[in-house]
Design a protein around this motif. Structure first.
Motif, PDB file in Angstrom:
ATOM      1  N   LEU A 188       5.342  -3.057  11.966  1.00  0.00           N
ATOM      2  CA  LEU A 188       4.553  -3.428  10.475  1.00  0.00           C
ATOM      3  C   LEU A 188       3.569  -2.549  10.172  1.00  0.00           C
ATOM      4  N   ILE A 189       2.829  -1.940  10.945  1.00  0.00           N
ATOM      5  CA  ILE A 189       2.030  -0.753  10.546  1.00  0.00           C
ATOM      6  C   ILE A 189       2.619   0.189   9.805  1.00  0.00           C
ATOM      7  N   ARG A 190       3.729   0.792  10.559  1.00  0.00           N
ATOM      8  CA  ARG A 190       4.337   1.762  10.107  1.00  0.00           C
ATOM      9  C   ARG A 190       5.117   1.529   8.927  1.00  0.00           C
ATOM     10  N   ILE A 191       5.667   0.278   8.742  1.00  0.00           N
ATOM     11  CA  ILE A 191       6.465   0.159   7.386  1.00  0.00           C
ATOM     12  C   ILE A 191       5.454   0.173   6.341  1.00  0.00           C
ATOM     13  N   GLN A 192       4.220  -0.639   6.191  1.00  0.00           N
ATOM     14  CA  GLN A 192       3.331  -0.156   5.440  1.00  0.00           C
ATOM     15  C   GLN A 192       2.812   0.976   4.973  1.00  0.00           C
ATOM     16  N   SER A 215       0.860   1.105  -1.023  1.00  0.00           N
ATOM     17  CA  SER A 215       2.140   0.054  -0.587  1.00  0.00           C
ATOM     18  C   SER A 215       1.380  -1.412  -0.387  1.00  0.00           C
ATOM     19  N   ALA A 216       2.094  -2.255  -0.997  1.00  0.00           N
ATOM     20  CA  ALA A 216       1.553  -3.696  -1.006  1.00  0.00           C
ATOM     21  C   ALA A 216       2.418  -4.345  -0.345  1.00  0.00           C
ATOM     22  N   PHE A 217       3.067  -3.829   0.766  1.00  0.00           N
ATOM     23  CA  PHE A 217       4.027  -4.920   1.881  1.00  0.00           C
ATOM     24  C   PHE A 217       2.996  -5.761   2.584  1.00  0.00           C
ATOM     25  N   ASN A 233      -5.106  -5.438   8.690  1.00  0.00           N
ATOM     26  CA  ASN A 233      -6.478  -5.343   9.565  1.00  0.00           C
ATOM     27  C   ASN A 233      -6.372  -6.031  10.716  1.00  0.00           C
ATOM     28  N   GLN A 234      -5.632  -7.380  10.522  1.00  0.00           N
ATOM     29  CA  GLN A 234      -5.503  -8.281  11.743  1.00  0.00           C
ATOM     30  C   GLN A 234      -4.331  -7.598  12.546  1.00  0.00           C
ATOM     31  N   ILE A 235      -3.351  -7.099  12.142  1.00  0.00           N
ATOM     32  CA  ILE A 235      -2.313  -6.564  12.736  1.00  0.00           C
ATOM     33  C   ILE A 235      -2.636  -5.376  13.526  1.00  0.00           C
ATOM     34  N   PHE A 236      -3.608  -4.375  12.944  1.00  0.00           N
ATOM     35  CA  PHE A 236      -3.708  -3.199  13.760  1.00  0.00           C
ATOM     36  C   PHE A 236      -4.864  -3.744  15.082  1.00  0.00           C
ATOM     37  N   THR A 237      -5.545  -4.686  14.682  1.00  0.00           N
ATOM     38  CA  THR A 237      -6.528  -5.169  15.595  1.00  0.00           C
ATOM     39  C   THR A 237      -5.690  -5.966  16.840  1.00  0.00           C
ATOM     40  N   MET A 238      -4.797  -6.387  16.393  1.00  0.00           N
ATOM     41  CA  MET A 238      -4.063  -7.150  17.457  1.00  0.00           C
ATOM     42  C   MET A 238      -2.992  -6.268  18.122  1.00  0.00           C
ATOM     43  N   HIS A 239      -2.465  -5.187  17.562  1.00  0.00           N
ATOM     44  CA  HIS A 239      -1.817  -4.152  18.019  1.00  0.00           C
ATOM     45  C   HIS A 239      -2.578  -3.466  19.176  1.00  0.00           C
ATOM     46  N   GLY A 240      -3.668  -2.941  18.821  1.00  0.00           N
ATOM     47  CA  GLY A 240      -4.592  -2.409  19.997  1.00  0.00           C
ATOM     48  C   GLY A 240      -4.788  -3.154  21.185  1.00  0.00           C
ATOM     49  N   ARG A 250      -7.055   3.555  10.372  1.00  0.00           N
ATOM     50  CA  ARG A 250      -7.424   2.255  10.225  1.00  0.00           C
ATOM     51  C   ARG A 250      -7.356   1.913   8.734  1.00  0.00           C
ATOM     52  N   VAL A 251      -6.775   2.775   7.810  1.00  0.00           N
ATOM     53  CA  VAL A 251      -6.568   2.502   6.392  1.00  0.00           C
ATOM     54  C   VAL A 251      -5.321   1.744   6.195  1.00  0.00           C
ATOM     55  N   TYR A 252      -5.383   0.497   5.416  1.00  0.00           N
ATOM     56  CA  TYR A 252      -4.258  -0.121   5.294  1.00  0.00           C
ATOM     57  C   TYR A 252      -3.371   0.500   4.031  1.00  0.00           C
ATOM     58  N   THR A 253      -3.911   1.512   3.256  1.00  0.00           N
ATOM     59  CA  THR A 253      -3.095   2.134   2.603  1.00  0.00           C
ATOM     60  C   THR A 253      -3.740   3.305   2.162  1.00  0.00           C
ATOM     61  N   TYR A 254      -2.812   4.374   1.399  1.00  0.00           N
ATOM     62  CA  TYR A 254      -3.644   5.743   1.263  1.00  0.00           C
ATOM     63  C   TYR A 254      -3.195   6.203   0.053  1.00  0.00           C
TER      64      TYR A 254
END
Lengths: 548, 308
Positions: free
Chosen positions: A56-60, A66-68, A75-82, A462-466
């Protein structure tokens, strides 16, 4: 095997799948082999969850702006991934493997405290449940999972900045997992120190057992710091104390000290058992004893001591003053020496060998190369001026994945292909295994090698988009494609597991001509592990019998 | 304009880049040796019928010998580490800051204590002058990172950190917040604008000139809306009595290049779009959607653009 040492008579049979079929047999089991398998299966489940989060992180990040996913969700997903990958995948995989293999390797019947062993596993499940229950706990933003990163820096975790219950679940979950690791480590220490079969002196101990012993000691000294900080965070959030809030004399930097005093030894907790696996797999398939046994074991002890004197290298940008930074730069660089000794010893073990490149050996060989990259970027981070530029950028994401994926995960695949025949009695399919190996190497390096460069050209982690900066988009896209190759690799591995369980080649007691004790018993081993233990006259009791 | 540490543009960034290159070269060399040895062993010692491996268990001399090169390399790297740290960081005790930068969720407050200039997200510096920056935080931990100019350093609530900010040549240098600080961590960008000293002084003088009173009726209506809609609860406009710093100071917002800490280019059109719904451009930002009408938005834009 005429000079057999008898295992002490067993008076009371322990519950096991053999004596009591069905699910209940597993839930109530205190058999180290069943508990080990439960650990491994649970870790595999969370590997899929954490892997899905990674995708999901890599799709975003595939497209700029991106607004996926919403920022809250990301932020929840990368926290839970780690958190998932470290606490719910690597830890239970390594401790599960140790729980299964260590008693067999030292000729013991079970762990020292079988019931404590079961407790460790079930309190682990409780912690894992707490963490993931947060997803459905409901919060004001998104769906309430913790969203402050796996190292949860205060004061972002405190109520004024984080009102949702996610952080409470995180602290409770971490506490459960911390207790599990502590009890499991105590159990392993006592087992290894007190339950070795006669003749198995400390200098004859297989290196995997040595590494598990050192890891367990590390955990016993490091985990209390994590458990205490989780409790202090709960106090801050629920009882309105101010340990980490600066307004009334608390200090957010205190959290960083507590966390990294656990967090850095944790890195070695995750890598030392991997070193242990490599130190078993490479000698077996090179048909040689390990080169420099004392140096491999001794350098790990050195790493363990240094582990408690390097935590501030996670805090080089905090501004603690140059004096203290010089000390921690020096200790952090010192780590490279015992690590380098290990790498040279593994290569020397392969030297002049007669190497069989099974899937397990291929993963072990690739481990040396991938882990070296992670080790070298680690030296770069010990060089403070480099840390001042590259920490918290994608370079550090690349670095930590080269250590924990290129290192620990590669070693875990080597371990699973190596010990699966012992655990199930069937070999994993080698053809599928080799496909999986090459897919892992290509996918892993595509995903993460490129991230070094992303960090150098300024992409923060940890940036949700760039924004569409020059080169950021294509490099992120290559990285995402690599991640999807890894996704396919995992599916291939699952297929192999299921296929080989049903139709795998029958392994026999010692399919790899292994030299340590676990290969002396049947595959899978009987509930009491051994009927007879061969005599231990050297570090390689089975080699003595088969080649002596 | 590249956001990269490959093109250092200050003495400090240059020192950081030199030691990075040194370590990179050493790392590539060591990696090449390890990879070559492993590859060699992989091909040379692959299993062959009839071969038996010698059962050697090690050699203490060799173990000691291969420890020596890493020790020498580390001593060299440590020496340059200490040297570079001295070159880059301001001495402790030097607290007379030229610029005070405060991290907020999710923007940067920039103050020049000598001249009294207050701005946001865009840091103007004169070329060739070493500016001492004091870094603070109003809420959580942030991290100031402009790779072409300076080291990265944390902004921590309750503490002050110091760094040098300097640029060799005029231009715009981009930076980001590098410590994860919550929902809009990604939308917390920095722009450092290095100007010739004369131009910098001109900019500084203009930034402290009292704002002109709203003369045209639309702007005057904007000024009224600014009060009625409680904008001043969070934002300051010089001369209106508002002093809050929850959001950026808006006195000279029209002179800035970006809006929303770098998420939008500054133009009348974008300012209007932002006012209509900031959540569209910066979801999670602390500025709510005020449901302003088209006319109210136009009045506010006119007011904010009339100030400088």
């Amino acid at each position: 095997m005429n000079e057999a040492v008898l295992v002490p008579e067993v008076n009371e049979s322990l519950p096991s799948i053999r004596s009591n079929e069905g699910m209940l047999a597993w839930v109530a089991s205190v058999d180290h082999k069943q508990i080990g398998i439960l650990y491994l299966l649970t870790a595999l489940l969370f590997f899929l969850v954490g892997g899905l989060e990674a995708l999901l992180i890599r799709i975003q990040l595939f497209f700029p702006n991106s607004a996926f996913l919403s920022p809250e969700m990301f932020n929840q997903i990368f926290t839970m991934h780690g958190t998932t990958m470290i606490f719910l995948v690597l830890m239970p995989m390594l401790f599960g493997l140790a729980t299964y293999v260590v008693p067999l390797m030292i000729g013991a019947r079970d762990m020292a405290f079988p019931r404590l062993n079961a407790f460790s596993f079930w309190i682990f499940c409780f912690g894992a449940f707490m963490l993931n229950f947060s997803f459905v706990s409901g919060g004001s933003i998104g769906n309430g999972a913790p969203d402050a990163g796996w190292f949860a820096y205060a004061p972002l975790t405190e109520v004024p900045f984080n009102i949702d219950p996610g952080m409470d679940y995180w602290a409770l979950g971490i506490l459960g997992l911390g207790v599990s690791t502590l009890t499991s480590s105590l159990n392993l220490i006592v087992t290894i120190l007190k339950y070795r079969v006669p003749g198995m002196t400390m200098t004859r101990l297989p290196l995997f057992v040595w590494m598990v012993l050192i890891t367990a000691f590390l955990a016993v000294f490091a985990l209390p710091s994590l458990n205490a900080s989780a409790i202090l965070l709960l106090f801050d959030r629920k009882l309105h104390t101010m340990f980490f809030l600066p307004q009334l004399g608390g200090d957010p930097v205190l959290w960083q000290h507590y966390f990294w005093f656990f967090g850095h030894p944790e890195v070695y907790i995750l890598i030392l058992p991997a070193f242990g696996v490599i130190s078993e797999v490479i000698p077996t398939f090179s048909r040689k004893p390990i080169y420099g046994y004392e140096f491999v074991a001794g350098s790990a002890v050195a790493i363990a001591f240094l582990a408690f004197g390097v935590w501030i290298h996670h805090m080089f940008t905090v501004g603690l003053g140059q004096g203290i930074y010089f000390v921690f730069a020096a200790t952090s660089m010192l780590i490279a020496i015992p690590t380098g000794i290990k790498i040279f010893n593994w290569i020397a073990t392969m030297w002049q060998g007669n190497i069989r490149f099974t899937t397990s050996m291929m993963f072990a060989t690739a481990f040396i190369i991938e882990f070296t990259v992670g080790g070298l970027s680690g030296v770069a981070f010990a060089t403070i001026p480099i840390d001042w530029q590259l920490t918290d950028s994608y370079f550090v994401v690349a670095h930590l994945h080269y250590v924990l994926f290129g290192g620990t995960v590669f070693a875990l695949f080597a371990a699973i292909f190596y010990w699966f025949p012992k655990i199930t009695g069937k070999k994993l399919n080698e053809r599928l295994g080799k496909w999986q190996f090459w897919l892992t190497v290509i996918g892993f390096n595509l995903t993460f090698l490129i991230q070094h460069f992303l960090g150098i050209i300024g992409m923060p982690r940890r940036v949700y988009t760039y924004p569409d900066e020059p080169l950021w988009t294509p490099l992120n896209q290559v990285s995402s494609i690599g991640a999807f190759l890894l996704g396919i690799m995992v599916l291939m591995f699952l297929v192999n597991l299921i296929y080989s369980l049903k139709r795998g080649e029958i392994a026999g007691d010692n399919p790899w001509d292994g030299s340590s004790l676990e290969w002396a018993t049947s595959s899978p081993p009987p509930p009491e592990n051994f009927t007879k233990v061969p005599p231990i006259k050297s570090r390689r009791p089975l080699w003595d019998i088969n080649h002596g | 304009m590249l956001l990269t540490l490959l093109k250092p543009s200050s003495p400090q960034a240059d020192a950081l880049s030199q030691i990075s290159l040194l370590v990179l070269l050493i790392a590539i060399l060591i990696f090449a040796v390890v990879a070559a040895l492993v590859t060699w062993a992989t091909f040379k010692y692959r299993e062959r019928p009839g071969r038996t491996a010698p059962q050697s268990t090690g050699n203490n001399k060799i173990e000691v010998l291969w420890t020596i090169p890493p020790v020498i390399i580390l001593v060299v790297v440590f020496f340059f580490t200490v040297k570079t740290m001295h070159a880059v960081d301001p001495p402790s005790g030097d607290t007379n800051a030229d610029i005070i930068i405060t991290g907020h969720q999710w923007w940067w407050e920039v103050k020049y204590p000598a001249s009294g200039v207050i701005t946001a997200n865009e840091i103007h510096i004169p070329v060739g002058k070493r500016m001492l920056v004091r870094l603070e935080s109003a809420d959580v931990i942030h991290d100031f990172w402009v790779p072409q100019l300076a080291r990265k350093i944390d902004a921590i609530p309750g503490r002050s950190n110091y760094l040098y900010l300097e640029a060799d040549s005029p231009g715009s240098y981009r930076g980001v917040c590098a410590e994860y600080c919550g929902t809009q961590h990604a939308g917390m960008r920095i722009l450092v604008i290095a100007q010739a000293p004369a131009e910098f002084t001109k900019w500084e003088t203009a930034q402290v000139a009292p704002p002109s009173p709203a003369s045209d009726p639309l702007a005057a209506l904007g000024a009224k809306i600014f009060e009625d809609k409680t904008c001043y609860f969070c934002h300051t406009v010089a001369g209106t009595g508002s002093t809050e710093t929850i959001g950026p100071d808006l006195t000279y917002v029209a002179t800035r290049q970006t809006l929303g800490a770098g998420v939008l280019k500054n133009s009348s059109k974008n300012l209007a779009a932002w006012l209509k719904n900031p959540q569209l451009f910066k979801p999670g930002s602390h500025m709510p959607d005020f449901q302003l009408s088209e006319h109210e938005v136009q009045a506010l834009v006119s007011y904010l653009e009339s100030l400088p």
